[in-house]
Design an enzyme around this catalytic site. Structure first.
Site, short mmCIF file in Angstrom:
data_model
loop_
_atom_site.label_atom_id
_atom_site.label_comp_id
_atom_site.label_asym_id
_atom_site.label_seq_id
_atom_site.Cartn_x
_atom_site.Cartn_y
_atom_site.Cartn_z
CD GLU A 85 -2.93 1.27 2.58
OE1 GLU A 85 -2.91 0.27 2.75
OE2 GLU A 85 -3.43 2.26 2.68
CE LYS A 280 -5.91 -1.20 5.79
NZ LYS A 280 -5.19 -0.10 5.09
CG ASP A 296 1.86 -16.19 12.03
OD1 ASP A 296 0.98 -15.49 10.55
OD2 ASP A 296 1.58 -17.68 11.89
CG HIS A 393 -3.92 7.82 0.44
ND1 HIS A 393 -5.10 6.99 1.56
CD2 HIS A 393 -2.96 7.63 2.01
CE1 HIS A 393 -5.14 6.02 2.66
NE2 HIS A 393 -3.68 6.77 2.91
C1 MEV Z 1 -5.25 3.05 5.43
O1 MEV Z 1 -5.09 1.83 5.02
C2 MEV Z 1 -5.59 3.17 7.03
C3 MEV Z 1 -6.44 5.01 7.25
O2 MEV Z 1 -7.84 4.96 6.10
C4 MEV Z 1 -6.17 4.08 9.07
C5 MEV Z 1 -6.84 5.23 9.55
O3 MEV Z 1 -7.93 5.70 9.13
O4 MEV Z 1 -7.10 6.06 10.56
C6 MEV Z 1 -6.24 6.11 6.82
#
Ligand code: MEV
Length: 452
Positions: A85, A280, A296, A393
């Site tokens: 990513e 995430k 792992d 991004h």
């Molecule tokens: C993207 O991979 C992760 C985010 O969505 C985490 C978040 O929103 O805190 C930017």
């Protein structure tokens, strides 16, 4: 549609690839060429990779990036990160740089115990089993001496063995819950081997004793397996500074920033929808270092998400306080990691990654990985609560679109400058690209699209 195949695992690698190509692809020759083009030039290295798993046909590349300037417990690290990513490595590096001048990351291991279970069904008087518990445990320890000798020499081994009555939840269900210290290894093989041996000890003792009825002697061992939930293998990492110190070169108001950041964490603490995305983002930083160091990531993911739900509702793995003029932001996560065994000695890039980190022991690696997760979360929340996430991004997104269009380096430079102050929507990039090349803009869908 795939065809049925017999004895596939016994076929040669060439045979497997040919079957695959002939039965799955419109252009079989091209597919074979692509599979083989990703083989390592040195056949011995390739063979080693082939043997990691079964039915290997090729290698699946992921970029290995590095995030420098991490100060963790006053020691400088460059973090190896394997991830697909865009923006994750950049975010880690930015956070590291930010905290470098504000005391760095402070991390410590709270506990380092792993747990495994013998899950079994006992059809009879549990109290009898309880009375035999000490005797069974003594035999279990004796029978595993051969397996635990090396681990004990390194200071680890079996910490405790406990009989647990689970019949309230499931008829006839009992466990032996066994705690282990596996030192610098993740310990899955060690734990599972010990548990399997111990289950045999239990069966032997029960079968040999005249106290147990025939039915009781027929106890069923359902399974012997470590638990990937490791709430007793816990690490905490923290960053902390005076709120005024949160000011940065973008002229952000530190009080306002701290307030919004704190709210963002509070939201993730109480709202599972947000907590999932929040965590995430943390796992972006955690998994990337875990993958690079040959650990792992599925086990760690499973443990972290279970831990995030330990109070009955899925919640944030990070927390923040604004007290006495201080901004404190921390993470507490279960990380069962190893720096010996598994891929650590076999994968050349894993070896290099560990060397890049100064060949840490397992506990140091836990501190590094937790800091990476915290750094990632800090960067995400900082962007989300100030400029918005898309700004950062989109820069990488532009690059992905240009790569799909097979843009030259000169074209990449041109469009990076062109889109510097614009949001690079997919359609706009394609249109600008075609215009510059003097080619017609393709119909929607004619060019392969990424996420836009
Ligand atoms: C993207 O991979 C992760 C985010 O969505 C985490 C978040 O929103 O805190 C930017």
């Amino acid at each position: 549609m795939s065809k049925k195949v017999k004895g596939f695992s016994k076929w040669s690698k060439k045979g497997k690839i040919e079957w695959l190509a002939q039965n799955h692809f419109v252009h079989p020759e091209k597919a074979i060429e692509t599979f083989t083009s990703y083989w390592h030039a040195d056949p011995s290295v390739q063979k080693r990779h082939d043997e990691f798993i079964e039915n290997t046909v090729s290698n699946y590349f992921l970029p290995l990036g590095v995030a420098p300037n991490f100060s963790i417990n006053d020691k400088m690290y460059t973090l190896p990160m394997a991830i697909e990513e865009s923006s994750v490595v950049a975010a880690a590096a930015k956070s590291a740089q930010f905290w470098l001048h504000r005391g760095g990351f402070k991390a410590h291991v709270l506990s380092n115990t792993k747990i495994g279970h013998i899950h079994f069904l006992f059809y009879g008087d549990g109290a009898k089993l309880e009375r035999y518990s000490d005797r069974i445990q003594t035999e279990m320890r004796k029978d595993t001496e051969r397996l635990t000798a090396n681990m004990e020499a390194r200071g680890g081994g079996i910490l405790s063995i406990q009989l647990v009555d689970k019949t309230e939840h499931l008829a006839d269900y009992y466990q032996w819950e066994v705690r282990f210290d596996t030192r610098d290894s993740m310990g899955a093989n060690f734990i599972n081997s010990c548990l399997e041996q111990m289950s045999k000890s239990m069966k032997r003792i029960v079968e040999a004793s005249s106290e147990f009825t025939a039915e009781e002697k027929g106890l069923d061992v359902v399974m012997c397996i470590l638990s990937n939930y490791t709430p007793e293998c816990l690490v905490r990492a923290e960053v902390r500074c005076r709120i005024e110190e949160l000011e940065d070169k973008n002229g952000i108001d530190p009080q306002e920033f701290a307030r919004k950041f704190h709210q963002a964490v509070r939201i993730a603490e109480i709202e599972p929808y947000r907590a999932t995305t929040h965590n995430k983002g943390i796992m972006n930083g955690v998994d990337a270092v875990i993958l690079a160091t040959g650990n792992d990531f599925r086990a760690v993911e499973a443990a972290c998400h279970t831990y995030a739900s330990r109070n009955g509702q899925y919640s944030s793995l990070t927390h923040c306080t604004l007290e006495d003029g201080y901004f404190t932001f921390w993470i507490e996560i279960p990380l069962s990691l190893g720096v010996v065994g598994g891929l650590t000695q076999l994968h050349p890039l894993v070896k290099l990654s560990l060397e890049m980190l100064g060949n840490p022991n397992a506990q140091e690696l836990m501190c590094i990985v937790a800091s990476s997760g915290l750094a990632q979360n800090f960067a995400a929340l900082r962007a989300l609560t100030t400029t918005g996430i898309q700004k950062g991004h989109m820069k990488m997104h532009l690059f992905n679109i240009l790569n799909q269009l097979e843009a030259t380096d000169e074209e990449k430079d041109h469009f990076t400058a062109f889109f510097a102050d614009k949001v690079p929507h997919h359609a706009d990039v394609v249109a600008a690209f075609c215009e510059r090349r003097g080619i017609p803009v393709p119909l929607v869908g004619a060019l392969k699209k990424g996420n836009s």
